[in-house]
Write a protein that holds these residues in place. Structure first.
Motif, mmCIF file in Angstrom:
data_model
loop_
_atom_site.group_PDB
_atom_site.id
_atom_site.type_symbol
_atom_site.label_atom_id
_atom_site.label_comp_id
_atom_site.label_asym_id
_atom_site.label_seq_id
_atom_site.Cartn_x
_atom_site.Cartn_y
_atom_site.Cartn_z
ATOM 1 N N MET A 1 0.864 -1.107 0.081
ATOM 2 C CA MET A 1 -0.065 -0.053 -0.082
ATOM 3 C C MET A 1 0.929 1.236 0.003
ATOM 4 O O MET A 1 1.377 1.602 1.078
ATOM 5 N N PRO A 2 1.045 1.793 -1.154
ATOM 6 C CA PRO A 2 1.746 3.198 -1.014
ATOM 7 C C PRO A 2 0.927 4.164 -0.770
ATOM 8 O O PRO A 2 -0.276 4.105 -0.803
ATOM 9 N N THR A 3 1.571 5.180 -0.277
ATOM 10 C CA THR A 3 0.879 6.425 0.405
ATOM 11 C C THR A 3 1.389 7.764 -0.060
ATOM 12 O O THR A 3 2.705 7.670 0.033
ATOM 13 N N ASN A 4 0.710 8.782 -0.248
ATOM 14 C CA ASN A 4 1.128 9.915 -0.089
ATOM 15 C C ASN A 4 0.771 10.710 0.968
ATOM 16 O O ASN A 4 0.689 12.149 0.903
ATOM 17 N N CYS A 5 0.621 9.884 1.987
ATOM 18 C CA CYS A 5 0.307 10.864 3.090
ATOM 19 C C CYS A 5 0.601 9.829 4.567
ATOM 20 O O CYS A 5 0.171 8.906 4.577
ATOM 21 N N PRO A 6 1.660 10.383 5.143
ATOM 22 C CA PRO A 6 2.135 9.504 6.393
ATOM 23 C C PRO A 6 0.963 9.256 7.414
ATOM 24 O O PRO A 6 1.284 8.363 8.161
ATOM 25 N N ALA A 7 -0.081 9.992 7.670
ATOM 26 C CA ALA A 7 -0.929 9.845 8.509
ATOM 27 C C ALA A 7 -1.655 8.612 8.441
ATOM 28 O O ALA A 7 -2.518 8.090 9.270
ATOM 29 N N ALA A 8 -1.583 8.285 7.263
ATOM 30 C CA ALA A 8 -2.375 6.703 6.788
ATOM 31 C C ALA A 8 -2.046 5.524 7.955
ATOM 32 O O ALA A 8 -2.510 4.751 8.107
ATOM 33 N N SER A 9 -0.637 5.672 8.308
ATOM 34 C CA SER A 9 -0.181 4.561 9.216
ATOM 35 C C SER A 9 -0.637 5.080 10.706
ATOM 36 O O SER A 9 -0.089 4.063 11.450
ATOM 37 N N SER A 10 -1.304 6.137 10.865
ATOM 38 C CA SER A 10 -1.478 6.307 12.458
ATOM 39 C C SER A 10 -3.085 6.558 12.290
ATOM 40 O O SER A 10 -3.407 7.745 12.040
ATOM 41 N N PRO A 11 -4.027 5.769 12.867
ATOM 42 C CA PRO A 11 -5.309 6.035 12.918
ATOM 43 C C PRO A 11 -5.809 6.968 13.807
ATOM 44 O O PRO A 11 -7.017 7.397 13.930
ATOM 45 N N THR A 12 -4.946 7.503 14.717
ATOM 46 C CA THR A 12 -5.375 8.360 15.914
ATOM 47 C C THR A 12 -4.786 10.096 15.717
ATOM 48 O O THR A 12 -4.956 10.580 16.179
ATOM 49 N N GLU A 13 -4.238 10.000 14.593
ATOM 50 C CA GLU A 13 -3.458 11.306 14.275
ATOM 51 C C GLU A 13 -4.109 11.846 12.975
ATOM 52 O O GLU A 13 -4.099 11.190 12.070
ATOM 53 N N THR A 29 6.318 -2.742 -9.130
ATOM 54 C CA THR A 29 6.141 -2.662 -10.577
ATOM 55 C C THR A 29 6.362 -1.215 -11.045
ATOM 56 O O THR A 29 5.684 -0.280 -10.376
ATOM 57 N N ALA A 30 6.777 -0.894 -12.074
ATOM 58 C CA ALA A 30 7.032 0.476 -12.534
ATOM 59 C C ALA A 30 5.881 0.945 -12.759
ATOM 60 O O ALA A 30 5.314 2.406 -12.566
ATOM 61 N N GLY A 32 2.580 0.187 -11.650
ATOM 62 C CA GLY A 32 1.966 0.337 -10.439
ATOM 63 C C GLY A 32 2.331 1.538 -9.664
ATOM 64 O O GLY A 32 1.712 2.241 -8.894
ATOM 65 N N ALA A 33 3.746 1.806 -9.341
ATOM 66 C CA ALA A 33 4.139 3.061 -8.933
ATOM 67 C C ALA A 33 3.846 4.068 -9.308
ATOM 68 O O ALA A 33 3.363 5.364 -8.657
ATOM 69 N N ARG A 34 3.921 4.146 -10.757
ATOM 70 C CA ARG A 34 3.618 5.419 -11.600
ATOM 71 C C ARG A 34 2.238 5.795 -11.220
ATOM 72 O O ARG A 34 1.847 6.998 -11.037
ATOM 73 N N ALA A 35 1.230 4.877 -11.077
ATOM 74 C CA ALA A 35 -0.139 4.930 -11.116
ATOM 75 C C ALA A 35 -0.351 5.507 -9.739
ATOM 76 O O ALA A 35 -1.218 6.540 -9.408
ATOM 77 N N ALA A 36 0.235 5.145 -8.612
ATOM 78 C CA ALA A 36 0.114 5.434 -7.191
ATOM 79 C C ALA A 36 0.795 7.005 -7.063
ATOM 80 O O ALA A 36 0.068 7.749 -6.341
ATOM 81 N N ALA A 37 1.778 7.260 -7.753
ATOM 82 C CA ALA A 37 2.327 8.539 -7.562
ATOM 83 C C ALA A 37 1.699 9.694 -8.368
ATOM 84 O O ALA A 37 1.965 10.940 -8.262
ATOM 85 N N ASP A 38 0.941 9.137 -9.375
ATOM 86 C CA ASP A 38 0.284 10.369 -10.403
ATOM 87 C C ASP A 38 -0.431 11.468 -9.435
ATOM 88 O O ASP A 38 -1.259 11.234 -8.800
ATOM 89 N N MET A 58 12.744 -5.353 -1.733
ATOM 90 C CA MET A 58 12.864 -3.969 -1.267
ATOM 91 C C MET A 58 13.702 -3.203 -2.326
ATOM 92 O O MET A 58 13.179 -1.845 -2.820
ATOM 93 N N PRO A 59 14.517 -3.521 -2.880
ATOM 94 C CA PRO A 59 15.335 -2.792 -3.941
ATOM 95 C C PRO A 59 14.454 -2.790 -5.334
ATOM 96 O O PRO A 59 14.689 -1.686 -5.715
ATOM 97 N N ARG A 60 13.741 -3.604 -5.555
ATOM 98 C CA ARG A 60 12.646 -3.661 -6.609
ATOM 99 C C ARG A 60 11.781 -2.213 -6.382
ATOM 100 O O ARG A 60 11.513 -1.753 -7.262
ATOM 101 N N ILE A 61 11.080 -2.482 -5.186
ATOM 102 C CA ILE A 61 10.287 -1.333 -4.676
ATOM 103 C C ILE A 61 10.742 0.004 -4.929
ATOM 104 O O ILE A 61 10.304 0.925 -5.328
ATOM 105 N N GLN A 62 12.144 0.103 -4.493
ATOM 106 C CA GLN A 62 13.028 1.205 -4.301
ATOM 107 C C GLN A 62 13.007 1.821 -5.879
ATOM 108 O O GLN A 62 12.665 3.072 -6.112
ATOM 109 N N GLU A 63 13.587 1.026 -6.735
ATOM 110 C CA GLU A 63 13.730 1.335 -8.229
ATOM 111 C C GLU A 63 12.292 1.662 -8.752
ATOM 112 O O GLU A 63 12.155 2.840 -9.399
#
Length: 289
Positions: A1-13, A29-30, A32-38, A58-63
């Motif tokens: 689950m990629p996120t462009n909001c860190p508070a998604a990891s904290s249900p109380t904040e 995947t390239a 999938g990552a591009r769709a999430a970041a769009d 994790m290296p594949r995800i980083q790329e």
């Protein structure tokens, strides 16, 4: 689950990021990552995988994530670990602590971090790394202060105590992780560096257990786990992979987060408050079963 909001990891904040959103995608995947970041101005990379898969995946995800953030012109905020430091022999960890990891996962994390910072130096995109100690708090399950400790504390079950519980050991409240990452996302002057996320002064595990006992009004049924072995939610597969990281429980783990606190006026939640809120959350979770 990629996120462009860190508070998604904290249900109380609450999230302080304007127009933040989450998007499910396969970021290994390239496409999938591009769709999430769009459409994102800042991408918060908080993705992780099963412990036994990290070195491979994790290296594949980083790329994929780096390429996606660069393609859409976004800044990248990465949730990071203390693993690159390796064994510190109890020395306080600051952002200037050398990266001396010798374990497989520690070297992997150090290599990933070097690549992130290189991408910034090369002008590809703005990147900042936010390092956290072990998570603790509402919603945190797979942590040494998580699903193996709090449910047992509330029900009288076996509470595992890893390694030497009289050593200081930093734990970072998940809400402070979210607040710290949001702050990094809102301040481009942080780019190109490592920042420790706001972390309360380290206590010993024994002191944390005493806080839990005071809150619950009952003694804990503590079992010392002095070597890696399965316990609670951590099965044989996990513990076999975690064995190389067990040094974190046989030497002091002390995180200094004063740099980000002074720079942006952040104040980590006291561990006493964290213990209270975590017990409340687990109590509600158990009651709902």
């Amino acid at each position: 689950m990629p996120t462009n909001c860190p508070a998604a990891s904290s249900p109380t904040e609450p999230c302080s990021c304007a127009h933040a959103s989450t998007a499910p995608a396969d970021v290994a995947t390239a496409d999938g990552a591009r769709a999430a970041a769009d459409g994102a101005a800042v991408v918060y990379h908080c993705v992780n995988v099963g412990y036994h898969l990290q070195v491979e995946v994790m290296p594949r995800i980083q790329e994929a994530v780096l390429a996606a953030a660069e393609a859409v012109g976004a800044r990248l905020v990465v949730l990071d670990t203390l693993y690159p430091y390796g064994e510190t022999h109890g020395a306080v960890m600051t952002e200037d602590t050398p990266w001396n990891a010798t374990t497989r996962k520690g070297r992997m994390r150090a290599e990933l971090d070097a690549c992130y910072l290189a991408a910034h130096r090369e002008g590809r995109l703005g990147v900042v790394l936010g390092r956290s100690a072990d998570f603790v708090g509402p919603g945190v399950l797979n942590s040494t202060l998580g699903g193996a400790v709090f449910p047992a504390a509330l029900t009288g079950g076996e509470v595992p105590a890893l390694g030497d519980i009289d050593l200081p050991h930093s734990d970072t409240y998940i809400g402070d992780v979210a607040a710290g990452l949001a702050t990094l996302g809102e301040n481009p002057d942080t780019d190109g560096r490592v920042r420790h996320l706001p972390t309360a002064p380290a206590l010993t595990t024994r002191q944390i257990f005493a806080m839990i006992e005071e809150c619950t009004g009952r003694p804990l049924n503590i079992t010392v786990v002095d070597e890696p072995r399965p316990f609670g939610p951590f099965d044989e597969v996990f513990m076999a992979e975690y064995a190389e990281m067990f040094y974190q429980h046989t030497e002091a783990q002390i995180v200094d987060s004063s740099a980000i606190e002074k720079a942006y006026g952040l104040v980590p939640n006291p561990l006493s408050t964290t213990v209270d809120s975590t017990l409340d959350w687990y109590g509600e979770l158990l009651a709902a079963r």
